[in-house]
Design a protein around this motif. Structure first.
Motif, PDB file in Angstrom:
ATOM      1  N   VAL A   1      -3.865   4.463   4.466  1.00 21.79           N
ATOM      2  CA  VAL A   1      -2.451   4.652   3.868  1.00 21.79           C
ATOM      3  C   VAL A   1      -1.625   5.616   5.036  1.00 21.79           C
ATOM      4  O   VAL A   1      -0.282   5.270   5.215  1.00 21.79           O
ATOM      5  CB  VAL A   1      -2.262   5.271   2.620  1.00 21.79           C
ATOM      6  CG1 VAL A   1      -1.083   5.857   2.156  1.00 21.79           C
ATOM      7  CG2 VAL A   1      -3.136   4.211   1.554  1.00 21.79           C
ATOM      8  N   ALA A   2      -2.191   6.675   5.391  1.00 19.89           N
ATOM      9  CA  ALA A   2      -1.531   7.733   6.372  1.00 19.89           C
ATOM     10  C   ALA A   2      -1.228   6.934   7.591  1.00 19.89           C
ATOM     11  O   ALA A   2      -0.145   7.100   8.260  1.00 19.89           O
ATOM     12  CB  ALA A   2      -2.458   8.761   6.671  1.00 19.89           C
ATOM     13  N   GLU A   3      -2.148   5.886   8.184  1.00 17.72           N
ATOM     14  CA  GLU A   3      -1.821   5.338   9.123  1.00 17.72           C
ATOM     15  C   GLU A   3      -0.611   4.400   9.193  1.00 17.72           C
ATOM     16  O   GLU A   3       0.194   4.213  10.077  1.00 17.72           O
ATOM     17  CB  GLU A   3      -3.171   4.530   9.638  1.00 17.72           C
ATOM     18  CG  GLU A   3      -4.405   5.313  10.049  1.00 17.72           C
ATOM     19  CD  GLU A   3      -5.614   4.532  10.161  1.00 17.72           C
ATOM     20  OE1 GLU A   3      -5.533   3.168  10.524  1.00 17.72           O
ATOM     21  OE2 GLU A   3      -6.711   5.166  10.153  1.00 17.72           O
ATOM     22  N   LEU A   4      -0.770   3.466   7.989  1.00 15.99           N
ATOM     23  CA  LEU A   4       0.482   2.913   8.000  1.00 15.99           C
ATOM     24  C   LEU A   4       1.906   3.286   7.719  1.00 15.99           C
ATOM     25  O   LEU A   4       2.824   2.956   8.245  1.00 15.99           O
ATOM     26  CB  LEU A   4       0.249   1.601   6.642  1.00 15.99           C
ATOM     27  CG  LEU A   4      -1.149   0.823   6.965  1.00 15.99           C
ATOM     28  CD1 LEU A   4      -1.377   0.213   5.505  1.00 15.99           C
ATOM     29  CD2 LEU A   4      -0.791  -0.175   7.862  1.00 15.99           C
ATOM     30  N   LEU A   5       1.784   4.395   7.170  1.00 15.09           N
ATOM     31  CA  LEU A   5       3.228   5.119   6.959  1.00 15.09           C
ATOM     32  C   LEU A   5       3.535   5.903   8.318  1.00 15.09           C
ATOM     33  O   LEU A   5       4.734   5.809   8.499  1.00 15.09           O
ATOM     34  CB  LEU A   5       2.806   6.311   5.959  1.00 15.09           C
ATOM     35  CG  LEU A   5       2.881   5.809   4.253  1.00 15.09           C
ATOM     36  CD1 LEU A   5       2.467   6.929   3.668  1.00 15.09           C
ATOM     37  CD2 LEU A   5       4.251   5.363   4.040  1.00 15.09           C
TER      38      LEU A   5
ATOM     39  N   VAL B   1      -0.220  12.651   7.097  1.00 16.61           N
ATOM     40  CA  VAL B   1      -1.730  12.998   7.273  1.00 16.61           C
ATOM     41  C   VAL B   1      -2.339  12.859   6.121  1.00 16.61           C
ATOM     42  O   VAL B   1      -1.738  12.953   4.984  1.00 16.61           O
ATOM     43  CB  VAL B   1      -1.678  14.508   7.816  1.00 16.61           C
ATOM     44  CG1 VAL B   1      -1.032  14.481   9.159  1.00 16.61           C
ATOM     45  CG2 VAL B   1      -1.177  15.305   6.713  1.00 16.61           C
ATOM     46  N   HIS B   2      -3.629  12.666   6.424  1.00 16.59           N
ATOM     47  CA  HIS B   2      -4.462  12.432   5.381  1.00 16.59           C
ATOM     48  C   HIS B   2      -5.330  13.659   5.064  1.00 16.59           C
ATOM     49  O   HIS B   2      -5.575  14.514   5.950  1.00 16.59           O
ATOM     50  CB  HIS B   2      -5.584  11.426   5.690  1.00 16.59           C
ATOM     51  CG  HIS B   2      -6.414  10.909   4.404  1.00 16.59           C
ATOM     52  ND1 HIS B   2      -7.621  11.725   4.028  1.00 16.59           N
ATOM     53  CD2 HIS B   2      -6.282   9.892   3.420  1.00 16.59           C
ATOM     54  CE1 HIS B   2      -8.072  10.950   3.124  1.00 16.59           C
ATOM     55  NE2 HIS B   2      -7.363  10.108   2.486  1.00 16.59           N
TER      56      HIS B   2
ATOM     57  N   ARG C   1      -4.399  -3.298  -1.969  1.00 14.82           N
ATOM     58  CA  ARG C   1      -4.977  -2.963  -0.645  1.00 14.82           C
ATOM     59  C   ARG C   1      -3.923  -2.045  -0.188  1.00 14.82           C
ATOM     60  O   ARG C   1      -2.783  -1.907  -0.266  1.00 14.82           O
ATOM     61  CB  ARG C   1      -4.840  -4.218   0.206  1.00 14.82           C
ATOM     62  CG  ARG C   1      -6.147  -5.082  -0.464  1.00 14.82           C
ATOM     63  CD  ARG C   1      -5.861  -6.355   0.605  1.00 14.82           C
ATOM     64  NE  ARG C   1      -5.665  -6.368   1.740  1.00 14.82           N
ATOM     65  CZ  ARG C   1      -4.587  -6.836   2.481  1.00 14.82           C
ATOM     66  NH1 ARG C   1      -3.804  -7.651   1.821  1.00 14.82           N
ATOM     67  NH2 ARG C   1      -4.346  -6.925   3.826  1.00 14.82           N
ATOM     68  N   PRO C   2      -4.406  -1.003   1.070  1.00 15.33           N
ATOM     69  CA  PRO C   2      -3.377   0.003   1.591  1.00 15.33           C
ATOM     70  C   PRO C   2      -2.172  -0.740   2.041  1.00 15.33           C
ATOM     71  O   PRO C   2      -1.075   0.018   1.730  1.00 15.33           O
ATOM     72  CB  PRO C   2      -4.263   0.527   2.637  1.00 15.33           C
ATOM     73  CG  PRO C   2      -5.855   0.618   1.950  1.00 15.33           C
ATOM     74  CD  PRO C   2      -5.917  -0.958   1.333  1.00 15.33           C
ATOM     75  N   PRO C   3      -2.376  -1.885   2.848  1.00 19.30           N
ATOM     76  CA  PRO C   3      -0.918  -2.414   3.171  1.00 19.30           C
ATOM     77  C   PRO C   3       0.057  -2.777   2.130  1.00 19.30           C
ATOM     78  O   PRO C   3       1.254  -2.468   2.165  1.00 19.30           O
ATOM     79  CB  PRO C   3      -1.258  -3.572   4.054  1.00 19.30           C
ATOM     80  CG  PRO C   3      -2.666  -3.386   4.632  1.00 19.30           C
ATOM     81  CD  PRO C   3      -3.268  -2.591   3.156  1.00 19.30           C
ATOM     82  N   ASP C   4      -0.571  -3.119   1.229  1.00 21.99           N
ATOM     83  CA  ASP C   4       0.399  -3.891  -0.380  1.00 21.99           C
ATOM     84  C   ASP C   4       0.990  -2.217  -0.855  1.00 21.99           C
ATOM     85  O   ASP C   4       2.149  -2.236  -1.209  1.00 21.99           O
ATOM     86  CB  ASP C   4      -0.583  -4.550  -1.007  1.00 21.99           C
ATOM     87  CG  ASP C   4      -0.728  -5.796  -0.359  1.00 21.99           C
ATOM     88  OD1 ASP C   4       0.041  -6.374   0.385  1.00 21.99           O
ATOM     89  OD2 ASP C   4      -1.835  -6.297  -0.763  1.00 21.99           O
ATOM     90  N   LEU C   5       0.003  -1.305  -1.117  1.00 19.00           N
ATOM     91  CA  LEU C   5       0.554  -0.046  -1.600  1.00 19.00           C
ATOM     92  C   LEU C   5       1.277   0.446  -0.696  1.00 19.00           C
ATOM     93  O   LEU C   5       2.555   0.914  -1.318  1.00 19.00           O
ATOM     94  CB  LEU C   5      -0.776   0.918  -1.799  1.00 19.00           C
ATOM     95  CG  LEU C   5      -0.509   2.077  -2.734  1.00 19.00           C
ATOM     96  CD1 LEU C   5      -1.857   2.299  -3.318  1.00 19.00           C
ATOM     97  CD2 LEU C   5      -0.185   3.037  -1.658  1.00 19.00           C
ATOM     98  N   VAL C   6       1.394   0.707   0.437  1.00 22.94           N
ATOM     99  CA  VAL C   6       2.246   1.247   1.404  1.00 22.94           C
ATOM    100  C   VAL C   6       3.563   0.570   1.221  1.00 22.94           C
ATOM    101  O   VAL C   6       4.700   1.132   1.291  1.00 22.94           O
ATOM    102  CB  VAL C   6       1.842   1.334   2.820  1.00 22.94           C
ATOM    103  CG1 VAL C   6       3.127   1.730   4.023  1.00 22.94           C
ATOM    104  CG2 VAL C   6       0.668   2.260   2.959  1.00 22.94           C
ATOM    105  N   ASP C   7       3.650  -0.755   1.326  1.00 22.95           N
ATOM    106  CA  ASP C   7       4.830  -1.696   1.284  1.00 22.95           C
ATOM    107  C   ASP C   7       5.528  -1.408   0.004  1.00 22.95           C
ATOM    108  O   ASP C   7       6.571  -1.221   0.105  1.00 22.95           O
ATOM    109  CB  ASP C   7       4.496  -3.183   1.285  1.00 22.95           C
ATOM    110  CG  ASP C   7       4.068  -3.720   2.581  1.00 22.95           C
ATOM    111  OD1 ASP C   7       4.358  -2.886   3.753  1.00 22.95           O
ATOM    112  OD2 ASP C   7       3.380  -4.710   2.737  1.00 22.95           O
TER     113      ASP C   7
END
Length: 122
Positions: A13-17, A25-26, A82-88
């Motif tokens: 999540v941190a990486e995608l943001l 940061v995580h 999934r992290p990409p969907d949550l971040v989106d």
């Protein structure tokens, strides 16, 4: 925006943001894995970061302290994504949320929308 991603979320999540242009940061990046929520709040406030978490205890801590920071984005109800969907989803709504988060708020994502409460909580 500056974000601190809690340990109950993937470091991805941190990486995608960050890839989306935010400073994220995580907790593991700060050697704060397994730290109490109060420590996470102190770290976030000191760095001007918004906490993203699935942990609803942050709301109780903020209410008890009548704190005006840090802002928190709760994703408990969409945690199965999934992290990409949550971040989106977070990024899709950030333009509306940002003014609230900058002045102190808790934003809770639900399966049907978002609830926002200004800090301090009453």
């Amino acid at each position: 925006m500056n974000f601190l991603i809690d340990e109950n979320l993937s470091p991805r999540v941190a990486e995608l943001l960050t890839k989306a242009g935010h400073d994220a940061v995580h907790v593991r990046d700060l050697q704060a894995t397994s730290a109490p929520d109060s420590t996470i709040m102190t770290l976030a406030a000191a760095d001007g970061r918004v906490i993203i978490s699935a942990d609803t205890d942050f709301g109780a801590l903020l209410a008890h302290a009548r704190a005006t920071e840090p802002s928190v984005v709760l994703v408990r109800e969409i945690l199965e994504l999934r992290p990409p969907d949550l971040v989106d989803i977070v990024l899709e709504h950030l333009d509306v949320l940002e003014p609230h988060l900058e002045t102190g708020a808790i934003a809770a994502f639900t399966t049907t929308g978002i609830r926002v409460r200004a800090l301090p909580l009453r």
